[in-house]
Design an enzyme around this catalytic site. Structure first.
Site, PDB file in Angstrom:
ATOM      1  N   SER A 183       6.355  27.820  19.341  1.00  0.00           N
ATOM      2  CA  SER A 183       6.265  28.636  20.553  1.00  0.00           C
ATOM      3  C   SER A 183       7.350  29.717  20.564  1.00  0.00           C
ATOM      4  CB  SER A 183       6.318  27.706  21.776  1.00  0.00           C
ATOM      5  OG  SER A 183       5.766  28.341  22.884  1.00  0.00           O
ATOM      6  N   ASP A 201      -4.769  24.534  21.969  1.00  0.00           N
ATOM      7  CA  ASP A 201      -3.580  24.999  22.708  1.00  0.00           C
ATOM      8  C   ASP A 201      -4.014  25.609  24.038  1.00  0.00           C
ATOM      9  OD1 ASP A 201      -1.324  26.314  23.722  1.00  0.00           O
ATOM     10  OD2 ASP A 201      -0.541  26.727  21.717  1.00  0.00           O
ATOM     11  N   HIS A 242      -0.711  22.354  23.088  1.00  0.00           N
ATOM     12  CA  HIS A 242       0.492  23.137  22.758  1.00  0.00           C
ATOM     13  C   HIS A 242       1.667  22.220  22.392  1.00  0.00           C
ATOM     14  CE1 HIS A 242       3.005  26.743  22.952  1.00  0.00           C
ATOM     15  NE2 HIS A 242       3.889  26.041  23.644  1.00  0.00           N
TER      16      HIS A 242
HETATM   17  N1  LIG Z   1       7.079  23.240  28.923  1.00  0.00           N
HETATM   18  C1  LIG Z   1       7.588  24.533  29.285  1.00  0.00           C
HETATM   19  C2  LIG Z   1       6.469  25.546  29.219  1.00  0.00           C
HETATM   20  C3  LIG Z   1       6.482  26.249  27.935  1.00  0.00           C
HETATM   21  O1  LIG Z   1       7.295  25.951  27.113  1.00  0.00           O
HETATM   22  C4  LIG Z   1       5.518  27.323  27.681  1.00  0.00           C
HETATM   23  C5  LIG Z   1       4.511  27.600  28.617  1.00  0.00           C
HETATM   24  C6  LIG Z   1       3.604  28.627  28.353  1.00  0.00           C
HETATM   25  C7  LIG Z   1       3.693  29.356  27.186  1.00  0.00           C
HETATM   26  C8  LIG Z   1       4.691  29.092  26.266  1.00  0.00           C
HETATM   27  C9  LIG Z   1       5.604  28.077  26.517  1.00  0.00           C
HETATM   28  N2  LIG Z   1       6.646  27.793  25.646  1.00  0.00           N
HETATM   29  C10 LIG Z   1       7.027  28.510  24.578  1.00  0.00           C
HETATM   30  O2  LIG Z   1       8.111  28.331  24.027  1.00  0.00           O
HETATM   31  C11 LIG Z   1       8.264  24.526  30.631  1.00  0.00           C
HETATM   32  O3  LIG Z   1       8.200  23.522  31.301  1.00  0.00           O
HETATM   33  O4  LIG Z   1       8.913  25.515  30.977  1.00  0.00           O
END
Ligand SMILES: N[C@@H](CC(=O)c1ccccc1NC=O)C(=O)O
EC number: 3.5.1.9
Length: 291
Positions: free
Chosen positions: A142, A233, A266
């Site tokens: 990510s 995802d 994801h």
């Molecule tokens: N679990 C994360 C959400 C997250 O990491 C995320 C959400 C949408 C698109 C990308 C993400 N993360 C990428 O590093 C949170 O709680 O902030």
């Protein structure tokens, strides 16, 4: 003689003293030589969490690492692995409620500067990534994938004291931030991008790896660039991977581009570990296929 990797050291180290997230975990044989074995490389992981989630950390690499070390299904790639490292780094916090804790209110490029400090530490301590040092692969999930590609273009020009990574592996990565915000109108996305990069939309485009003109000039033509993405995802779409594939196709290393199709949500890909391990397996096989 067994070629099986036998970790003797699984430790956390400080690569900086500014705050408690300047740490990394390392898992290497104690007797690691400073002289590299060209048939092996280090795996270096950069976790995700939208640059701000306190729930994600260097430990996100554990499920994949444990699968690779302990599952017969990965015995084919084990002889290629000299060790594992996983990096913690400073995080952003919501601009509506900024954190006062050191290392929790980062703005770009502070996150990336921590990654660089961690790599410098690995280079000094173990000769990983030095011009005459061990080969390494950068793996990111990510926003960690975003940083794996961003850091690559600052490591690889000659004169930096680094060798090019053998491969860069992006998993469920964010590569085109304006496109991400267009495809996901949920305010959460805009919020985490703003928290990390500030309000300037130009900044979001400038930091997007798809717009990094330097990447193609810096990686060698033998660097494997892997884009791994899952159909399942629910948080990041294939459009990110497609945009990065197109950007890479303009790089000198384009003949080494690898697209890996994964399964799972994801976060499943790192929480269960199979997705991350599979992306690593295919990448290592590609890196060493001509031998
Ligand atoms: N679990 C994360 C959400 C997250 O990491 C995320 C959400 C949408 C698109 C990308 C993400 N993360 C990428 O590093 C949170 O709680 O902030």
């Amino acid at each position: 003689m067994s070629s099986t990797f036998n970790p003797e050291l699984d430790e956390s180290f400080e690569y900086g003293t500014a705050h408690d997230l300047q740490t990394l975990t390392v898992d290497v044989p104690n007797s690691l030589s400073k002289t590299p074995d060209p048939s092996k490389c280090f795996l270096i992981y950069i976790h995700g969490g939208a640059w701000r989630s306190p729930a994600q950390s260097a430990a996100d690499f554990d499920p994949a690492r444990n699968l690779i070390l302990n599952t017969a299904a990965y015995s084919d790639i084990l002889p290629r692995i000299a060790g594992f490292a996983s990096i913690n780094y400073g995080l952003s916090s919501p601009s509506s409620n900024p954190s006062r804790i050191p290392g929790r209110n980062y703005k770009y490029p502070q996150h990336l500067q921590d990654i660089r400090l961690a790599l410098d530490w690995l280079r000094e301590r173990y000769n990983i990534g030095a011009t005459d040092g061990w080969n390494y692969i950068l793996i990111g999930h990510s926003c960690g994938a975003t940083m794996a590609f961003q850091i690559t273009s600052s490591l690889t020009p000659s004169g930096t004291g680094y060798r090019s990574p053998l491969a860069v592996v992006g998993i469920e990565g964010l590569y085109d931030l304006p496109l991400l915000l267009k495809n996901f109108p949920d305010p959460f996305y805009r919020q985490f991008v703003t928290d990390a990069f500030g309000d300037s939309e130009q900044n979001w485009a400038d930091w997007s790896p798809v717009n990094d003109a330097k990447l193609g000039d810096t990686v060698t033509s033998s660097t494997v660039l892997t884009i791994a993405h899952s159909d399942d995802d629910e948080l990041v779409d294939w459009a990110q991977a497609e945009a990065m594939k197109l950007a890479i196709s303009k790089c000198k290393g384009k003949e080494k581009t690898l697209v890996v199709s994964l399964k799972g949500s994801h976060d499943d890909v790192w929480q269960k570990g199979v997705g991350v391990a599979e992306a690593i397996r295919q990448t290592l096989n590609k890196c060493y296929e001509t031998e």
